[in-house]
Design a protein around this motif. Structure first.
Motif, PDB file in Angstrom:
ATOM      1  N   MET A 155      17.491  80.506  23.408  1.00 50.93           N
ATOM      2  CA  MET A 155      17.098  81.197  24.391  1.00 50.93           C
ATOM      3  C   MET A 155      16.180  81.939  24.275  1.00 50.93           C
ATOM      4  O   MET A 155      15.890  82.915  24.029  1.00 50.93           O
ATOM      5  CB  MET A 155      18.121  81.895  25.971  1.00 50.93           C
ATOM      6  CG  MET A 155      17.602  82.043  26.928  1.00 50.93           C
ATOM      7  SD  MET A 155      19.511  83.061  27.515  1.00 50.93           S
ATOM      8  CE  MET A 155      20.301  81.515  28.350  1.00 50.93           C
ATOM      9  N   LYS A 156      14.591  81.678  24.708  1.00 50.17           N
ATOM     10  CA  LYS A 156      13.856  82.722  24.698  1.00 50.17           C
ATOM     11  C   LYS A 156      13.365  83.433  25.968  1.00 50.17           C
ATOM     12  O   LYS A 156      13.035  84.605  25.788  1.00 50.17           O
ATOM     13  CB  LYS A 156      12.800  81.610  24.409  1.00 50.17           C
ATOM     14  CG  LYS A 156      12.690  80.862  23.147  1.00 50.17           C
ATOM     15  CD  LYS A 156      11.768  81.057  21.973  1.00 50.17           C
ATOM     16  CE  LYS A 156      12.409  80.777  20.714  1.00 50.17           C
ATOM     17  NZ  LYS A 156      12.454  79.503  20.719  1.00 50.17           N
ATOM     18  N   ARG A 157      14.015  82.861  26.648  1.00 53.85           N
ATOM     19  CA  ARG A 157      12.700  83.524  28.415  1.00 53.85           C
ATOM     20  C   ARG A 157      14.137  83.325  29.370  1.00 53.85           C
ATOM     21  O   ARG A 157      15.267  82.955  29.415  1.00 53.85           O
ATOM     22  CB  ARG A 157      11.694  82.946  28.490  1.00 53.85           C
ATOM     23  CG  ARG A 157      10.834  82.512  27.899  1.00 53.85           C
ATOM     24  CD  ARG A 157       8.901  82.011  28.331  1.00 53.85           C
ATOM     25  NE  ARG A 157       8.416  82.265  28.171  1.00 53.85           N
ATOM     26  CZ  ARG A 157       7.400  81.502  28.582  1.00 53.85           C
ATOM     27  NH1 ARG A 157       7.890  81.492  29.797  1.00 53.85           N
ATOM     28  NH2 ARG A 157       6.143  82.179  28.486  1.00 53.85           N
ATOM     29  N   ILE A 158      14.013  84.978  29.436  1.00 58.28           N
ATOM     30  CA  ILE A 158      15.364  85.122  31.058  1.00 58.28           C
ATOM     31  C   ILE A 158      14.718  85.746  32.359  1.00 58.28           C
ATOM     32  O   ILE A 158      13.761  86.218  32.412  1.00 58.28           O
ATOM     33  CB  ILE A 158      16.006  85.475  30.226  1.00 58.28           C
ATOM     34  CG1 ILE A 158      15.649  87.054  30.064  1.00 58.28           C
ATOM     35  CG2 ILE A 158      16.966  85.562  28.918  1.00 58.28           C
ATOM     36  CD1 ILE A 158      17.058  88.467  29.962  1.00 58.28           C
ATOM     37  N   GLY A 159      15.052  85.676  33.343  1.00 61.57           N
ATOM     38  CA  GLY A 159      14.821  85.954  34.490  1.00 61.57           C
ATOM     39  C   GLY A 159      15.350  87.459  35.069  1.00 61.57           C
ATOM     40  O   GLY A 159      16.716  86.972  34.662  1.00 61.57           O
ATOM     41  N   GLU A 195      24.721  85.412  23.523  1.00 63.77           N
ATOM     42  CA  GLU A 195      25.764  85.148  22.908  1.00 63.77           C
ATOM     43  C   GLU A 195      25.939  83.228  23.593  1.00 63.77           C
ATOM     44  O   GLU A 195      26.927  82.700  23.662  1.00 63.77           O
ATOM     45  CB  GLU A 195      27.103  85.801  23.533  1.00 63.77           C
ATOM     46  CG  GLU A 195      27.211  86.464  23.074  1.00 63.77           C
ATOM     47  CD  GLU A 195      28.538  87.917  23.377  1.00 63.77           C
ATOM     48  OE1 GLU A 195      29.296  87.303  24.058  1.00 63.77           O
ATOM     49  OE2 GLU A 195      27.962  89.461  23.102  1.00 63.77           O
ATOM     50  N   GLU A 196      24.815  82.926  25.247  1.00 62.67           N
ATOM     51  CA  GLU A 196      25.201  81.727  25.745  1.00 62.67           C
ATOM     52  C   GLU A 196      26.145  81.660  26.307  1.00 62.67           C
ATOM     53  O   GLU A 196      26.580  80.476  27.039  1.00 62.67           O
ATOM     54  CB  GLU A 196      25.207  80.309  24.187  1.00 62.67           C
ATOM     55  CG  GLU A 196      24.257  80.623  23.323  1.00 62.67           C
ATOM     56  CD  GLU A 196      23.113  79.407  23.893  1.00 62.67           C
ATOM     57  OE1 GLU A 196      22.790  78.995  24.772  1.00 62.67           O
ATOM     58  OE2 GLU A 196      22.050  80.011  24.315  1.00 62.67           O
ATOM     59  N   ASN A 226      14.450  90.379  21.662  1.00 63.30           N
ATOM     60  CA  ASN A 226      13.038  89.342  20.552  1.00 63.30           C
ATOM     61  C   ASN A 226      13.295  88.400  22.093  1.00 63.30           C
ATOM     62  O   ASN A 226      12.474  87.206  22.267  1.00 63.30           O
ATOM     63  CB  ASN A 226      12.879  88.418  19.537  1.00 63.30           C
ATOM     64  CG  ASN A 226      12.724  89.703  18.994  1.00 63.30           C
ATOM     65  OD1 ASN A 226      11.964  90.568  18.594  1.00 63.30           O
ATOM     66  ND2 ASN A 226      13.502  89.814  17.824  1.00 63.30           N
ATOM     67  N   LEU A 227      13.914  88.469  23.602  1.00 62.22           N
ATOM     68  CA  LEU A 227      13.992  87.866  24.641  1.00 62.22           C
ATOM     69  C   LEU A 227      11.979  88.437  25.933  1.00 62.22           C
ATOM     70  O   LEU A 227      11.887  89.455  25.466  1.00 62.22           O
ATOM     71  CB  LEU A 227      14.597  87.821  25.646  1.00 62.22           C
ATOM     72  CG  LEU A 227      15.956  87.632  24.546  1.00 62.22           C
ATOM     73  CD1 LEU A 227      17.862  87.429  25.724  1.00 62.22           C
ATOM     74  CD2 LEU A 227      16.266  86.050  24.612  1.00 62.22           C
ATOM     75  N   GLU A 228      11.695  86.912  25.729  1.00 61.94           N
ATOM     76  CA  GLU A 228      11.103  87.722  26.777  1.00 61.94           C
ATOM     77  C   GLU A 228      11.437  86.886  28.277  1.00 61.94           C
ATOM     78  O   GLU A 228      12.019  86.840  28.840  1.00 61.94           O
ATOM     79  CB  GLU A 228       9.507  85.967  27.357  1.00 61.94           C
ATOM     80  CG  GLU A 228       8.460  86.532  25.582  1.00 61.94           C
ATOM     81  CD  GLU A 228       8.245  85.185  26.058  1.00 61.94           C
ATOM     82  OE1 GLU A 228       6.862  85.681  27.121  1.00 61.94           O
ATOM     83  OE2 GLU A 228       8.167  84.221  25.448  1.00 61.94           O
TER      84      GLU A 228
END
Ligand code: F6P
Length: 321
Positions: free
Chosen positions: A1-5, A279-280, A31-33
């Protein structure tokens, strides 16, 4: 996962900003956007989605309200609305969502994740404290303390004028605020939706109090089954000869700077939500039970019922005799 809202939805609660801050900072740490979705589901549908950086979360931990704003969206209740929302998330490459709110927010999230491939985590943010799976929700402690401060002031004038006050606190379906405020303010009676309010018994109690108490406080949760504070006062009628007044505290309870307890809770839960996404995990609400971070299926948070501490109501009565 790279981007979260992240978004806030439903009634605002003090501490939501502290939770947003924790989400942003923990996301940066991993390191998530991170993107802020403004005005809840409405913003998801209207593509009101903005990138957040570490400094976007500066100087907000102490602020009430929510910098992301909040709304209740009718459109998200439709399949078409949710489809639009999902397309916008895809456009921004958002794979994980953190929703801070109450039961309505989580109902929406549950349907959304059942229909679309997106990972979702709920963070309990509501002054009502009516979510299963966490001892406290973000905002409850502040709301109770705000109401308490007001009731202490009401007591001053009640005592000065030898009056009875019916004080209405928030809680459309539940009496959590009323119970804690009732016991902490030394109220003579607490009326909540979870227990049958007996008008005859209330009259008898007032007659008893009238003998040696020159003033008294009755706390009414707005959703009590006998009605709001005005309706209950009307049913009780002469109030054992007390001169009485009615005070509705209202939305003051939703505002203000969060207490330390709410800030700590919001910081822990916001951070935990990001960690669950890392952790998905998906489809859960993070909470705090006995000071430990907990998780439950999102559905349970609103489908199951958190029980009110009835013994506190009994205790309030004994202690106010
Ligand atoms: O759910 C929080 C809450 O403050 C309830 O206690 C209250 O009944 C309701 O929101 C009020 O909603 P609104 O802000 O839409 O009037």
């Amino acid at each position: 996962m790279k981007r979260i809202g992240v978004f806030t939805s439903g009634g605002d609660a003090p501490g939501m900003n502290a939770a947003i801050r924790a989400v942003v900072r923990m996301a940066v740490y991993h390191n998530l956007e991170v993107f802020g979705i403004r005005s809840g589901y409405r913003g998801m549908i209207n593509d009101d989605i903005v990138p957040l950086e570490s400094k976007s979360a500066s100087n907000i931990i102490q602020r009430g309200g929510t910098i992301l704003r909040t709304a209740r969206s009718e459109e998200f209740m439709t399949k078409e609305g949710r489809e639009k929302a999902f397309n916008n998330l895809q456009k921004h490459g958002i794979e994980g969502l953190i929703g801070i709110g109450g039961d309505g927010t989580f109902k929406g999230l549950t349907t959304f994740m059942d229909e679309h491939p997106v990972k979702v985590i709920g963070v309990p943010g509501t002054i009502d404290n009516d979510l299963y799976g966490t001892d406290y929700t973000i905002g409850f402690d502040t709301a109770v303390n705000t109401a308490l401060d007001i009731i202490d002031k009401i007591r001053d004038t009640a005592a000065a004028h030898e009056r009875l006050f019916y004080v209405e606190v928030m809680g459309r379906d539940t009496g959590f605020i009323a119970v804690d405020v009732g016991i902490a303010s030394g109220a003579e009676y607490i009326a909540i939706p979870e227990t049958q309010t007996n008008i005859d018994e209330l009259r008898e109690m007032l007659a008893h109090y009238r003998k040696d108490k020159s003033s008294a406080i009755i706390i009414v949760a707005e959703g009590d089954e006998e009605g709001n504070a005005f309706e209950i006062a009307n049913k009780v009628k002469d109030a054992a000869g007390y001169d009485y007044r009615i005070s509705v505290i209202g939305h003051v309870q939703r505002g203000g700077s969060p207490t330390a307890l709410d800030r700590v809770l919001a910081s822990r839960l916001g951070a935990a939500a990001v960690e669950k996404l890392v952790e998905e995990k998906s489809g859960i609400m993070v909470g705090e039970i006995n000071w430990e971070i907990s998780e439950i299926p999102l559905k349970d948070a609103w489908e199951r019922h958190k029980t009110i501490r009835h013994r506190l109501i009994e205790l309030a009565r004994i202690l106010s005799m």
